[in-house]
Design a protein around this motif. Structure first.
Motif, PDB file in Angstrom:
ATOM      1  N   ASN A 106      -0.954   0.585   1.175  1.00 54.27           N
ATOM      2  CA  ASN A 106      -0.578   1.352   2.363  1.00 54.27           C
ATOM      3  C   ASN A 106      -1.124   2.769   2.210  1.00 54.27           C
ATOM      4  OD1 ASN A 106       0.833   2.988   4.227  1.00 54.27           O
ATOM      5  ND2 ASN A 106       2.600   1.642   4.218  1.00 54.27           N
ATOM      6  N   THR A 107      -1.976   3.169   3.131  1.00 53.83           N
ATOM      7  CA  THR A 107      -2.658   4.463   3.000  1.00 53.83           C
ATOM      8  C   THR A 107      -1.751   5.660   3.247  1.00 53.83           C
ATOM      9  OG1 THR A 107      -3.387   4.338   5.308  1.00 53.83           O
ATOM     10  CG2 THR A 107      -4.880   3.453   3.634  1.00 53.83           C
ATOM     11  N   ARG A 108      -0.500   5.431   3.630  1.00 52.16           N
ATOM     12  CA  ARG A 108       0.434   6.534   3.862  1.00 52.16           C
ATOM     13  C   ARG A 108       1.351   6.799   2.658  1.00 52.16           C
ATOM     14  NH1 ARG A 108       1.420   7.507   9.369  1.00 52.16           N
ATOM     15  NH2 ARG A 108      -0.571   7.419  10.484  1.00 52.16           N
ATOM     16  N   LEU A 109       1.226   6.008   1.608  1.00 55.44           N
ATOM     17  CA  LEU A 109       2.148   6.131   0.483  1.00 55.44           C
ATOM     18  C   LEU A 109       1.832   7.343  -0.383  1.00 55.44           C
ATOM     19  CD1 LEU A 109       2.436   2.396  -0.640  1.00 55.44           C
ATOM     20  CD2 LEU A 109       4.050   3.712   0.756  1.00 55.44           C
ATOM     21  N   ASP A 110       2.861   7.805  -1.113  1.00 58.53           N
ATOM     22  CA  ASP A 110       2.650   8.918  -2.034  1.00 58.53           C
ATOM     23  C   ASP A 110       2.169   8.400  -3.388  1.00 58.53           C
ATOM     24  OD1 ASP A 110       4.904   8.144  -3.652  1.00 58.53           O
ATOM     25  OD2 ASP A 110       6.236   9.185  -2.259  1.00 58.53           O
ATOM     26  N   ALA A 111       1.759   9.312  -4.252  1.00 51.81           N
ATOM     27  CA  ALA A 111       1.139   8.947  -5.523  1.00 51.81           C
ATOM     28  C   ALA A 111       2.062   8.132  -6.421  1.00 51.81           C
ATOM     29  CB  ALA A 111       0.668  10.212  -6.249  1.00 51.81           C
ATOM     30  N   ALA A 112       3.348   8.471  -6.437  1.00 56.12           N
ATOM     31  CA  ALA A 112       4.282   7.779  -7.324  1.00 56.12           C
ATOM     32  C   ALA A 112       4.417   6.300  -6.954  1.00 56.12           C
ATOM     33  CB  ALA A 112       5.646   8.455  -7.282  1.00 56.12           C
ATOM     34  N   ILE A 113       4.553   6.003  -5.662  1.00 55.95           N
ATOM     35  CA  ILE A 113       4.679   4.612  -5.235  1.00 55.95           C
ATOM     36  C   ILE A 113       3.368   3.863  -5.434  1.00 55.95           C
ATOM     37  CG2 ILE A 113       5.095   3.089  -3.265  1.00 55.95           C
ATOM     38  CD1 ILE A 113       7.612   4.295  -4.363  1.00 55.95           C
ATOM     39  N   LEU A 114       2.258   4.537  -5.176  1.00 60.42           N
ATOM     40  CA  LEU A 114       0.961   3.908  -5.420  1.00 60.42           C
ATOM     41  C   LEU A 114       0.800   3.548  -6.892  1.00 60.42           C
ATOM     42  CD1 LEU A 114      -1.313   6.218  -3.231  1.00 60.42           C
ATOM     43  CD2 LEU A 114      -0.739   3.825  -2.747  1.00 60.42           C
ATOM     44  N   ALA A 115       1.201   4.460  -7.769  1.00 62.39           N
ATOM     45  CA  ALA A 115       1.107   4.201  -9.206  1.00 62.39           C
ATOM     46  C   ALA A 115       1.990   3.029  -9.606  1.00 62.39           C
ATOM     47  CB  ALA A 115       1.506   5.456  -9.987  1.00 62.39           C
ATOM     48  N   PHE A 116       3.193   2.972  -9.035  1.00 62.40           N
ATOM     49  CA  PHE A 116       4.081   1.840  -9.322  1.00 62.40           C
ATOM     50  C   PHE A 116       3.412   0.517  -8.955  1.00 62.40           C
ATOM     51  CE2 PHE A 116       6.885  -1.378  -7.541  1.00 62.40           C
ATOM     52  CZ  PHE A 116       7.695  -1.668  -8.638  1.00 62.40           C
ATOM     53  N   GLN A 117       2.793   0.477  -7.772  1.00 61.17           N
ATOM     54  CA  GLN A 117       2.174  -0.768  -7.317  1.00 61.17           C
ATOM     55  C   GLN A 117       0.973  -1.147  -8.183  1.00 61.17           C
ATOM     56  OE1 GLN A 117       1.432  -1.211  -3.140  1.00 61.17           O
ATOM     57  NE2 GLN A 117       3.387  -0.327  -2.531  1.00 61.17           N
ATOM     58  N   LEU A 118       0.164  -0.174  -8.559  1.00 61.06           N
ATOM     59  CA  LEU A 118      -0.985  -0.450  -9.421  1.00 61.06           C
ATOM     60  C   LEU A 118      -0.537  -1.042 -10.746  1.00 61.06           C
ATOM     61  CD1 LEU A 118      -3.153   2.757  -8.835  1.00 61.06           C
ATOM     62  CD2 LEU A 118      -3.548   0.481  -7.878  1.00 61.06           C
ATOM     63  N   ASP A 119       0.527  -0.482 -11.312  1.00 57.22           N
ATOM     64  CA  ASP A 119       1.049  -0.989 -12.586  1.00 57.22           C
ATOM     65  C   ASP A 119       1.673  -2.368 -12.422  1.00 57.22           C
ATOM     66  OD1 ASP A 119       0.252   1.132 -14.151  1.00 57.22           O
ATOM     67  OD2 ASP A 119       2.147   2.231 -13.954  1.00 57.22           O
ATOM     68  N   HIS A 120       2.487  -2.512 -11.373  1.00 57.89           N
ATOM     69  CA  HIS A 120       3.175  -3.790 -11.165  1.00 57.89           C
ATOM     70  C   HIS A 120       2.185  -4.919 -10.913  1.00 57.89           C
ATOM     71  CE1 HIS A 120       5.869  -6.678  -8.970  1.00 57.89           C
ATOM     72  NE2 HIS A 120       6.664  -6.336  -9.985  1.00 57.89           N
ATOM     73  N   ALA A 121       1.118  -4.608 -10.167  1.00 59.64           N
ATOM     74  CA  ALA A 121       0.092  -5.610  -9.856  1.00 59.64           C
ATOM     75  C   ALA A 121      -0.916  -5.789 -10.994  1.00 59.64           C
ATOM     76  CB  ALA A 121      -0.647  -5.216  -8.580  1.00 59.64           C
ATOM     77  N   GLU A 122      -0.890  -4.872 -11.968  1.00 67.22           N
ATOM     78  CA  GLU A 122      -1.850  -4.877 -13.075  1.00 67.22           C
ATOM     79  C   GLU A 122      -3.286  -4.865 -12.533  1.00 67.22           C
ATOM     80  OE1 GLU A 122      -0.976  -7.719 -16.209  1.00 67.22           O
ATOM     81  OE2 GLU A 122       1.153  -7.714 -15.672  1.00 67.22           O
ATOM     82  N   SER A 123      -3.544  -3.920 -11.662  1.00 62.72           N
ATOM     83  CA  SER A 123      -4.838  -3.839 -10.978  1.00 62.72           C
ATOM     84  C   SER A 123      -5.986  -3.676 -11.972  1.00 62.72           C
ATOM     85  CB  SER A 123      -4.827  -2.667 -10.003  1.00 62.72           C
ATOM     86  OG  SER A 123      -3.840  -2.850  -9.017  1.00 62.72           O
ATOM     87  N   LYS A 124      -7.042  -4.453 -11.733  1.00 59.04           N
ATOM     88  CA  LYS A 124      -8.231  -4.396 -12.591  1.00 59.04           C
ATOM     89  C   LYS A 124      -9.316  -3.523 -11.981  1.00 59.04           C
ATOM     90  CE  LYS A 124      -7.052  -7.425 -15.862  1.00 59.04           C
ATOM     91  NZ  LYS A 124      -5.692  -7.814 -15.389  1.00 59.04           N
ATOM     92  N   LEU A 125      -9.315  -3.399 -10.650  1.00 51.80           N
ATOM     93  CA  LEU A 125     -10.322  -2.593  -9.974  1.00 51.80           C
ATOM     94  C   LEU A 125      -9.721  -2.056  -8.684  1.00 51.80           C
ATOM     95  CD1 LEU A 125     -14.077  -3.165  -9.641  1.00 51.80           C
ATOM     96  CD2 LEU A 125     -12.794  -2.961  -7.509  1.00 51.80           C
ATOM     97  N   VAL A 126     -10.098  -0.822  -8.337  1.00 49.95           N
ATOM     98  CA  VAL A 126      -9.591  -0.193  -7.117  1.00 49.95           C
ATOM     99  C   VAL A 126     -10.766   0.317  -6.286  1.00 49.95           C
ATOM    100  CG1 VAL A 126      -8.111   1.599  -6.151  1.00 49.95           C
ATOM    101  CG2 VAL A 126      -7.483   0.539  -8.315  1.00 49.95           C
ATOM    102  N   ILE A 127     -10.778  -0.020  -5.016  1.00 53.20           N
ATOM    103  CA  ILE A 127     -11.771   0.508  -4.080  1.00 53.20           C
ATOM    104  C   ILE A 127     -11.061   1.539  -3.204  1.00 53.20           C
ATOM    105  CG2 ILE A 127     -13.414  -0.010  -2.242  1.00 53.20           C
ATOM    106  CD1 ILE A 127     -13.494  -2.905  -3.320  1.00 53.20           C
TER     107      ILE A 127
END
Length: 548
Positions: A106-127
């Motif tokens: 979601n492009t409206r989210l703040d950095a903390a929630i974005l970081a939570f999602q990246l960690d929870h999803a174990e993201s390998k690559l981000v565009i």
């Protein structure tokens, strides 16, 4: 042939699944067919870009190839922070073509929630689109995972934010090969995407979609929208929201044209509607209000009827009536992230078209009946799991069952088990079922106002408020009260130059509904909204508590 064992039917003997007679369902096959049958038809319009289906397909394959070369494979998560642009459409195909799982942020989210999602999803690559490089840089610093970062620099609509990442998106695509042998999923139950709930009461939950569900919901969209060949679809709905209700996959079924829109702005919407001959668009009621409130000098005269599909909050009757006057045919949908977006449709009956406009608007405000891809929809008593009477008055919980219900919540088996208790998905939405079987929402379970022992629907009050000529937006929440427990508190956005008072609003409500349901207090302000246009009632509830 020898006799089959006594406990086995002949229909179960010698009739196995083979490569010849069974293919896992996946929406990826839709793009392959569109490129084969309509290679030169325009698939994507973005500024001066007019990209045909053969190029859309080839670029998606190249993206898949490039991802695999970077070590991205089955069940790896690729996160994207993108507006409604061509790379977002390509990601909906290229990422799962590599066997990976698409996670649209979601492009409206703040950095903390974005970081939570990246960690929870174990993201390998981000565009990351350059517009969001600053907040994503902050999120990546907060996150534990360290994914590869790719920058999308939109040449059609240049952004001035700082650069981020180790390569640019076009470099990534060009590094892939067009002859990459992508594969359909081995199992249609494999995950295709990950979408997070709003997280208004804590950390968001990760909702997992599978290929089968995406395939079926994409087809159901076409049936529901009665889309013929080559429709033109305007992206006013964020593609990060439930994968754009699966329309990125739907349009390939009928070789439709995607008209990208970086931002939902009044003039741009009307220009696209007129210049590109848009036939369909989707959005929350706030999108309709945005269009209706466009200054006359920015509106464009349309030579054709446009189909508008709306969901989120039930559309106010006044807004529905105004859209009809402007020449839009509005269809009301309903769903949640957990059911791939829309799974319920207000299926219009021809005999209703002869009713007075006010009656038609009231009928259109109902949520409706199950999508063809949804097995069952019911309003049940959550305690007994029995259907409530179909009397249009008895409130129960709206529940879903079928192939377009999520796999479950990522890494959260307890929440998944709770959501599926009793063999149904529990929506948390409260509603009634009418005698004709149509469902109508009355509130979220947390939004029902209990005043003096009486249940008051905030939606019912909002519908009255939206009919007031001076009100452009309204939301009603519970305000704590020492005597009544709770009383309705209305937050209202007024139209320009309005001077209506709090007392006048309260009296207006009392004239149009039972007096005890009318707001006891009114606050005039700009309402907080999500990126998809939903009013953030959790913010207003906190304000109401402070008022008390």
């Amino acid at each position: 042939m020898k006799n089959a064992p006594s406990n086995t039917s002949y229909f179960e003997c010698g009739l196995p699944k083979t490569d010849a007679n069974y293919t896992p369902l996946s929406p990826l096959s839709f793009l392959e067919r569109a490129a084969k049958v309509f290679p030169d038809h325009t698939a994507i319009i973005h500024g001066n870009i007019h990209r045909p289906y053969k190029e859309f397909y080839e670029r998606s394959i190249r993206l898949a190839s490039a991802l695999q070369q970077l070590g991205i494979g089955k069940n790896d998560c690729v996160s994207v922070m993108l507006p409604n642009t061509p790379p977002m459409l390509e990601a909906h195909y290229g990422v799962p073509m590599a066997g990976a799982v698409l996670h649209a942020l979601n492009t409206r989210l703040d950095a903390a929630i974005l970081a939570f999602q990246l960690d929870h999803a174990e993201s390998k690559l981000v565009i990351v689109d350059r517009e969001f490089s600053k907040v994503m840089s902050e999120a990546l610093q907060l996150a534990t995972v360290k994914p590869r970062v790719v920058l999308y620099d939109d040449k059609e609509f240049p952004q001035s934010a700082p650069e981020i990442g180790e390569m640019e998106y076009e470099e990534l695509v060009e590094s892939g090969t067009s002859d990459f042998k992508w594969q359909l999923p081995a199992d249609e139950w494999d995950a295709i995407s990950l979408n997070y709930t709003s997280g208004t009461t804590g950390n968001p939950k990760g909702v997992v979609y599978h290929h089968r569900g995406a395939y079926l919901l994409a087809q159901a969209n076409i049936i529901t929208a009665a889309m013929g060949k080559h429709p033109v679809y305007l992206w006013t709905l964020p593609m990060f929201h439930c994968n754009g209700w699966c329309f990125p996959w739907s349009l390939s079924l009928v070789a439709g044209t995607h008209v990208c829109l970086r931002q939902v702005r009044q003039a741009q919407i009307w220009d696209a509607l007129a210049d590109e001959k848009v036939t369909h668009l989707c959005g929350a009621p706030i999108v309709m209000s945005t269009m209706l409130n466009t200054p006359q000098d920015q509106k464009r005269k349309l030579s054709h009827q446009v189909e508008f599909f709306t969901a989120a909050a039930p559309p106010p009757e006044a807004v529905l009536a105004a859209m009809a006057q402007e020449g839009f045919s509005v269809t009301h949908l309903y769903g949640l992230t957990e059911v791939y977006g829309p799974a319920v449709v207000n299926e219009w009956r021809s005999q209703w078209s002869g009713l007075p406009a006010s009656k038609q608007a009231a009928l259109k405000a109902r949520q409706g009946v199950n999508y063809v891809a949804l097995q069952d929809l019911a309003v049940l008593d959550p305690e007994t799991m029995q259907p409530v009477p179909a009397d249009g008055e008895t409130i129960g919980e709206v529940m879903f069952k079928g192939n377009v219900v999520m796999k479950g919540y990522l890494k959260n088996p307890s929440a998944t088990q709770e959501a599926f208790a009793g063999g149904w998905f529990h929506s948390g939405d409260l509603g009634v079922q009418h005698e004709d079987g149509y469902v109508q929402l009355k509130d979220r379970s947390k939004d029902i106002i209990i005043s003096g022992g009486e249940n008051i629907s905030s939606i019912e009050i909002e519908e009255v408020l939206y009919k007031h000529p001076d009100i452009s937006a309204a939301a009603v929440v519970a305000r704590p009260d020492d005597k009544w427990g709770e009383t309705p508190c209305a937050f209202i956005e007024l139209r320009e130059n309005s001077s209506v008072t709090e007392e006048a609003i309260i009296q207006y409500c009392k004239q149009h509904m039972a007096s005890f349901k009318a707001p006891r207090s009114v606050v005039f302000k700009d309402l907080p909204k999500t990126s998809t246009g939903k009013i953030q009632k959790f913010v207003l509830r906190e304000e109401a508590k402070k008022l008390a």
